[in-house]
Design a protein around this motif. Structure first.
Motif, mmCIF file in Angstrom:
data_model
loop_
_atom_site.group_PDB
_atom_site.id
_atom_site.type_symbol
_atom_site.label_atom_id
_atom_site.label_comp_id
_atom_site.label_asym_id
_atom_site.label_seq_id
_atom_site.Cartn_x
_atom_site.Cartn_y
_atom_site.Cartn_z
ATOM 1 N N GLN A 107 -105.478 -6.997 -46.497
ATOM 2 C CA GLN A 107 -104.824 -5.979 -45.680
ATOM 3 C C GLN A 107 -103.604 -5.404 -46.376
ATOM 4 N N ASN A 108 -102.940 -6.197 -47.202
ATOM 5 C CA ASN A 108 -101.756 -5.721 -47.934
ATOM 6 C C ASN A 108 -102.124 -4.915 -49.170
ATOM 7 N N LEU A 109 -103.417 -4.864 -49.495
ATOM 8 C CA LEU A 109 -103.871 -4.130 -50.672
ATOM 9 C C LEU A 109 -103.886 -2.636 -50.367
ATOM 10 N N ALA A 163 -105.890 -16.134 -44.625
ATOM 11 C CA ALA A 163 -105.049 -15.875 -45.800
ATOM 12 C C ALA A 163 -105.698 -14.831 -46.716
ATOM 13 N N MET A 164 -107.031 -14.926 -46.885
ATOM 14 C CA MET A 164 -107.727 -13.923 -47.690
ATOM 15 C C MET A 164 -107.624 -12.542 -47.058
ATOM 16 N N LEU A 165 -107.839 -12.477 -45.739
ATOM 17 C CA LEU A 165 -107.780 -11.190 -45.055
ATOM 18 C C LEU A 165 -106.374 -10.601 -45.115
ATOM 19 N N GLY A 221 -112.804 -8.269 -42.142
ATOM 20 C CA GLY A 221 -112.197 -8.763 -40.915
ATOM 21 C C GLY A 221 -113.234 -9.309 -39.952
ATOM 22 N N ASP A 222 -114.387 -8.634 -39.848
ATOM 23 C CA ASP A 222 -115.460 -9.130 -38.984
ATOM 24 C C ASP A 222 -116.051 -10.425 -39.534
ATOM 25 N N ILE A 223 -116.245 -10.489 -40.862
ATOM 26 C CA ILE A 223 -116.781 -11.716 -41.467
ATOM 27 C C ILE A 223 -115.800 -12.868 -41.237
ATOM 28 N N ARG A 224 -114.510 -12.593 -41.354
ATOM 29 C CA ARG A 224 -113.505 -13.626 -41.090
ATOM 30 C C ARG A 224 -113.611 -14.153 -39.661
ATOM 31 N N THR A 251 -110.549 1.130 -46.614
ATOM 32 C CA THR A 251 -110.393 0.939 -45.173
ATOM 33 C C THR A 251 -111.635 0.277 -44.575
ATOM 34 N N GLY A 252 -112.807 0.753 -44.961
ATOM 35 C CA GLY A 252 -114.044 0.164 -44.461
ATOM 36 C C GLY A 252 -114.217 -1.271 -44.915
ATOM 37 N N THR A 253 -113.830 -1.576 -46.164
ATOM 38 C CA THR A 253 -113.931 -2.945 -46.670
ATOM 39 C C THR A 253 -113.065 -3.891 -45.854
#
Length: 534
Positions: free
Chosen positions: A201-203, A195-197, A33-36, A26-28
């Motif tokens: 998120q689906n992981l 796309a990476m995020l 998300g912030d880096i994106r 969750t933290g990752t």
């Protein structure tokens, strides 16, 4: 530049308990998300950062401002408690940055080779190069280690020719995520940070075995607290004990209307009694104490306060508010009681703070006190002198439920509030300079205590012992959640029941008839076989 009190992502990762140690999934997701968001913001302006790495990503607990995508009229604002227990990341250090369409860029700087994309070593760079660096950071967050290490030349060969090392126990989704993020060919990577995020998120899980926390705890030395417990008389303490405070003269026992001291020779002294409920603070030297009344403001003022954004402008200084801000200062005697007292009247913004939101009052040193108050989304640290004069305020956008002074001057250890979307966290807060460091734990904390040798984190009748550097040192069982704990000396701790009908036997948890005083127990930690050096 903006001050980020949480340090860097590197220092955040270094504070994990057992390296290599991945962050919670969750933290990752929140961090990436912030880096994106930051990466999209600079890429929209045709800028390539060129040196994305944990050392160049800064953390803050201040309320974030959305930068990408831009808010629309139809979008709903984020809730105040949407991310209460995790910092916001901000990208910095643009020394290697360049404009994408700058054909005269002759420098061949590659930034850090550990996070450099394969094409960067040949003098080429693109948006995909920045995305590759984010992929290396993602690898480190998910697995707790970096994919490649070595000299710059060894890193160049690894990034350009060696396959990405992936553990056998990775889930298929996690394996595909990292393979795509760290593909050697730029066109085969994710087309965008979004796309990476989305794939992240689906992981739902990283590895097929999620027993990491159990593995960490099983390797610790364990002991039962009952082996070292002995009851002591609690004559004169007839009210529930609210807190225990360590001082050089022993341990202070605080109730709502009284202050007592238990000396290292197990002598119980009564220091002061009050006619009204008070917030009681004792100086680190044990020379003086303060008592500020706890009288709460009426419900109409509470409702008005909750409907305003600025807490300092919502209430007028009414007579009831002034009465609730009165207090006293007393000099503690070496034998019993106090020798003199002086009135305290809080001034300035301190007068308008709702007493109902105050967590506690802490004596920082021989001159200053700190009043800690918490709302749904913020915590306020209000500093004032022993005469009640307001000095200044820190605002932390992290709601806290418990704050405890440590043995390090101007340092606090605290626990955040539990919300519907976040479990409580433990953070170390330094006030000089103002810094916040999160301590990653393999358990969900219920209570936190500070000692000369480290910290004790309570969880389900067990205590996780951390040494002074916040590294796990051992586990003790038999710790009732009804007990407050603090050090009497460097080896012994005092346990006090926080309910008047709790146990007075050597076995915590046995109930006694209502009306009995709170019980006191002493435990010698040095008798237990734990990994702590006294």
């Amino acid at each position: 530049l903006e001050y980020c009190e949480g340090g860097t992502l590197r220092s955040h990762l270094a504070s994990t308990l057992d390296l290599p140690h991945p962050l919670p999934l969750t933290g990752t997701k929140q961090l990436i998300g912030d880096i994106r968001a930051g990466r999209s913001h600079i890429h929209q302006r045709s800028i390539i950062h060129g040196d994305l790495k944990p050392e160049n990503i800064f953390l803050t607990y201040r309320r974030p401002f959305p930068i990408s995508p831009a808010p629309t009229k139809t979008s709903s604002p984020p809730s105040a408690g949407s991310r209460p227990c995790f910092p916001t990341l901000k990208i910095g250090d643009f020394g290697s940055a360049r404009f994408f369409n700058n054909p005269n860029h002759s420098r061949r700087e590659i930034g850090s080779p550990t996070y450099a994309a394969p094409e960067r070593f040949d003098g080429q760079s693109s948006y995909a190069s920045d995305l590759y660096a984010v992929g290396v950071i993602l690898y480190e967050l998910l697995l707790g280690t970096r994919p490649f290490s070595g000299s710059p030349e060894e890193l160049k060969r690894a990034h350009q020719t060696q396959p990405i090392p992936l553990p056998d126990n990775l889930t298929f989704a996690a394996r595909q995520l990292l393979k795509t993020a760290l593909h050697k060919q730029p066109k085969q990577r994710f087309s965008s940070a979004d796309a990476m995020l989305s794939a992240l998120q689906n992981l739902t899980s990283v590895t097929t075995s999620q027993a990491h926390a159990t593995t960490l705890l099983s390797g610790l030395s364990q002991a039962t607290l009952n082996q070292a417990i002995a009851p002591i008389p609690s004559n004169g303490i007839m009210a529930p004990i609210e807190a225990l405070l360590s001082i050089p003269q022993g341990c202070c026992i605080v109730t709502e209307r009284s202050l007592h001291v238990l000396t290292p020779k197990r002598k119980l002294l009564s220091i002061a009694r009050f006619t009204q409920p008070c917030w009681i603070a004792v100086s680190p030297s044990g020379r003086w104490f303060s008592a500020i009344t706890k009288q709460k403001n009426d419900s109409s003022h509470v409702q008005k306060e909750q409907n305003k954004k600025d807490k300092e402008k919502t209430l007028t200084t009414t007579k009831s508010t002034r009465r609730s801000s009165k207090g006293m200062l007393g000099h503690m005697s070496e034998h019993s009681g106090h020798r003199w007292r002086r009135a305290i009247t809080l001034t300035g913004p301190l007068l308008t703070t709702l007493q109902a939101r105050v967590l506690q009052v802490i004596a920082l040193d021989e001159r200053y006190l700190l009043r800690v108050s918490s709302t749904v989304s913020n915590t306020y640290f209000e500093c004032f002198t022993r005469r009640g004069q307001f000095i200044g305020e820190y605002i932390l956008h992290l709601p806290l439920s418990q704050v405890t002074p440590t043995m390090v001057p101007y340092q606090l250890i605290a626990m955040s509030k539990s919300t519907h979307n976040a479990e409580p966290k433990i953070v170390l807060i330094s006030l000089k300079p103002f810094q916040v460091r999160q301590i990653h734990l393999p358990i969900t904390p219920e209570k936190v205590n500070a000692f000369p040798w480290g910290y004790l984190i309570s969880h389900k009748r067990k205590g996780l012992l951390l040494d002074s550097s916040a590294q796990m040192a051992g586990l003790i069982s038999g710790l009732s959640p009804e007990y407050a704990t603090a050090a009497i000396d460097s080896r012994s701790i005092l346990l006090a029941s926080t309910h008047p009908s709790s146990t007075t036997s050597a076995t915590p948890g046995k109930q006694l008839p209502a009306g009995k005083p709170s019980s006191l127990l002493v435990a010698d930690i040095s008798e237990l076989d734990l990994g702590i050096i006294f």
